[in-house]
Design an enzyme around this catalytic site. Structure first.
Site, PDB file in Angstrom:
ATOM      1  N   GLU A 160       1.021  -1.242   0.041  1.00 51.24           N
ATOM      2  CA  GLU A 160       0.024  -0.119  -0.168  1.00 51.24           C
ATOM      3  C   GLU A 160       0.908   1.249  -0.043  1.00 51.24           C
ATOM      4  O   GLU A 160       1.853   1.323   0.787  1.00 51.24           O
ATOM      5  CB  GLU A 160      -0.852   0.028   1.195  1.00 51.24           C
ATOM      6  CG  GLU A 160      -2.081   0.649   0.858  1.00 51.24           C
ATOM      7  CD  GLU A 160      -3.165  -0.281   0.032  1.00 51.24           C
ATOM      8  OE1 GLU A 160      -3.106  -0.114  -1.036  1.00 51.24           O
ATOM      9  OE2 GLU A 160      -3.839  -1.028   0.701  1.00 51.24           O
ATOM     10  N   ASP A 168      -4.596   0.922  -9.325  1.00 49.04           N
ATOM     11  CA  ASP A 168      -5.798   0.529  -9.508  1.00 49.04           C
ATOM     12  C   ASP A 168      -6.281   0.388 -10.920  1.00 49.04           C
ATOM     13  O   ASP A 168      -7.002  -0.509 -11.167  1.00 49.04           O
ATOM     14  CB  ASP A 168      -6.857   1.769  -9.044  1.00 49.04           C
ATOM     15  CG  ASP A 168      -6.215   2.228  -7.526  1.00 49.04           C
ATOM     16  OD1 ASP A 168      -5.548   1.356  -6.919  1.00 49.04           O
ATOM     17  OD2 ASP A 168      -6.520   3.285  -6.822  1.00 49.04           O
TER      18      ASP A 168
HETATM   19  C1  GLA Z   1      -5.145   4.567  -3.929  1.00 50.67           C
HETATM   20  C2  GLA Z   1      -4.331   5.083  -5.211  1.00 50.67           C
HETATM   21  C3  GLA Z   1      -3.253   3.921  -5.602  1.00 50.67           C
HETATM   22  C4  GLA Z   1      -2.459   3.701  -4.485  1.00 50.67           C
HETATM   23  C5  GLA Z   1      -3.450   3.425  -3.144  1.00 50.67           C
HETATM   24  C6  GLA Z   1      -2.476   3.199  -2.112  1.00 50.67           C
HETATM   25  O1  GLA Z   1      -5.903   3.708  -4.200  1.00 50.67           O
HETATM   26  O2  GLA Z   1      -5.135   5.422  -6.442  1.00 50.67           O
HETATM   27  O3  GLA Z   1      -2.486   4.401  -6.710  1.00 50.67           O
HETATM   28  O4  GLA Z   1      -1.204   4.527  -4.223  1.00 50.67           O
HETATM   29  O5  GLA Z   1      -3.813   4.431  -2.942  1.00 50.67           O
HETATM   30  O6  GLA Z   1      -1.689   2.069  -2.068  1.00 50.67           O
END
Ligand code: GLA
Length: 384
Positions: free
Chosen positions: A34, A170
């Protein structure tokens, strides 16, 4: 029958009177890794069977018409007048803007979209919207772009229109997902391997805290900035190009005094989380779910204590998980400040665990907790 697909198709027919194509774009979970996607790390997401469905067809005009079925809101915009607006519109307009920058020839179309990802839950409804639209337009207009290219386009869209300086995880996971598989995504090379997700008597349960702080996107950009500030200093002192080259926290200790405390804490978290993700990949290869679960608990401590993206509600839910012998790992998932916790729970104990958390959470915060047993899914695609 897929009710969500039917819902957007029927709404489309009612609004626009013609026959659309229908596409599905999944949300994602992330087992571990994360806040390291924008730091050249590895992450371990999977596409899920919750997502966003699109009904789209050309309309032979120079106007684009959108209807967001979940909000029951519509807007239309002439192709020549694309510009940033407020709220959800930026997720679709950002994609159009990026396609235009690439000189892709879009003509008028109509689009109804809606889905079943709870908002603010950390399952990436925004990436599902961006990726689904980009993918569908790519097919509709024959742009010939690949999935990775589309993911990168969506990332730029999110940076430039909603203004969140997100990483690639994502949209990449949503576009590249495969049922029954987790991706080990290398965010430096922007490439992935699949790992079979063997849960052997365990289930992945998400608990939705239903809190989502409106500051989240601003705070997200601040974390990203802190990492950049720390790395810039470390690059002056060490022969490194990215956090990927720093495999132990000891290497940054000599420079601690020269960093703002929050910058040091972010750097430390990132280096530790990258180590945990490497270990987690090894655990999955060796079928050690317990090992993965332990690392997830550690990630939660890092997110909450060092990276400071936690909140009382998700801390509470992870504590509930720790105190339950049927749960072998839990942590807050996604960008932070609420959303869901992801839990590895013995399948036979899932109902009891959810019920116990629902009661405790309601007692403590007066919020009705929601729980979901997750299933993985294939990445974005057309529904025949
Ligand atoms: C959000 C962002 C991702 C990632 C997460 C944390 O979902 O869109 O790119 O950085 O937070 O891991």
């Amino acid at each position: 029958m897929n009710t969500q697909a039917d819902r957007v198709r029927e709404k489309y027919r009612a609004l626009f009177g013609s026959e659309p194509g229908v596409w599905f774009s999944p949300g994602r979970i992330n087992l571990i890794g994360e806040h390291v996607d924008y730091n050249d790390g590895y992450v371990m997401p999977a596409a899920i069977n919750k997502g966003v469905w699109f009904a789209i067809a050309r309309n032979d005009s120079d106007t684009i018409r959108f209807h967001a079925a979940d909000l029951d809101e519509s807007f239309s915009i002439p192709l020549q007048q694309l510009q940033r607006q407020e709220g959800w519109k930026n997720y679709v307009l950002g994609v159009l803007h990026e396609l235009r920058l690439l000189q892709k020839n879009i003509t008028g179309f109509d689009c109804v979209f809606g889905g079943d990802i709870p908002r603010g839950s950390g399952m990436s409804s925004s990436a599902a919207v961006e990726g689904g639209l980009a993918y569908a337009l790519n097919e509709l207009f024959g742009f010939g772009m690949g999935r990775t290219e589309l993911a990168l386009l969506c990332q730029r869209a999110e940076h430039n229109y909603p203004g969140v300086k997100c990483g690639i995880m994502d949209m990449y996971a949503s576009l590249h997902g495969k049922k029954g598989q987790v991706l080990l995504l290398d965010c430096q090379r922007i490439s992935h391997e699949y790992f079979p997700l063997k849960l052997d008597g365990y289930s992945i349960v998400l608990l939705n805290s239903k809190v989502h702080h409106s500051l989240a996107s601003g705070e997200y950009n601040i974390r990203r900035h802190n990492c950049e500030e720390g790395l810039a200093l470390l690059k002056e002192q060490l022969p490194v190009h990215s956090f990927r080259d720093i495999t132990s926290v000891e290497r940054i200790e000599p420079f601690r005094e020269r960093m703002r405390p929050e910058v040091y804490a972010c750097c430390r978290y990132v280096i530790e989380e990258m180590r945990r993700t490497r270990q987690a990949a090894a655990c999955l290869q060796q079928n050690s779910l317990a090992g993965l679960g332990q690392l997830m608990f550690e990630t939660h401590e890092g997110l909450s204590g060092l990276y400071k993206v936690g909140c009382a509600e998700t801390d509470f839910l992870v504590e509930q998980a720790k105190n339950n012998t049927a749960v072998i790992g839990a942590r807050q998932m996604g960008g932070g400040f609420g959303g869901c916790t992801i839990n590895l729970v013995k399948t036979e104990a899932v109902d009891d665990f959810m019920e116990q958390c629902r009661l405790a959470y309601h007692n403590r915060f007066s919020i009705a907790l929601e729980g979901y047993v997750m299933e993985t899914a294939d990445g974005t695609g057309k529904i025949e």
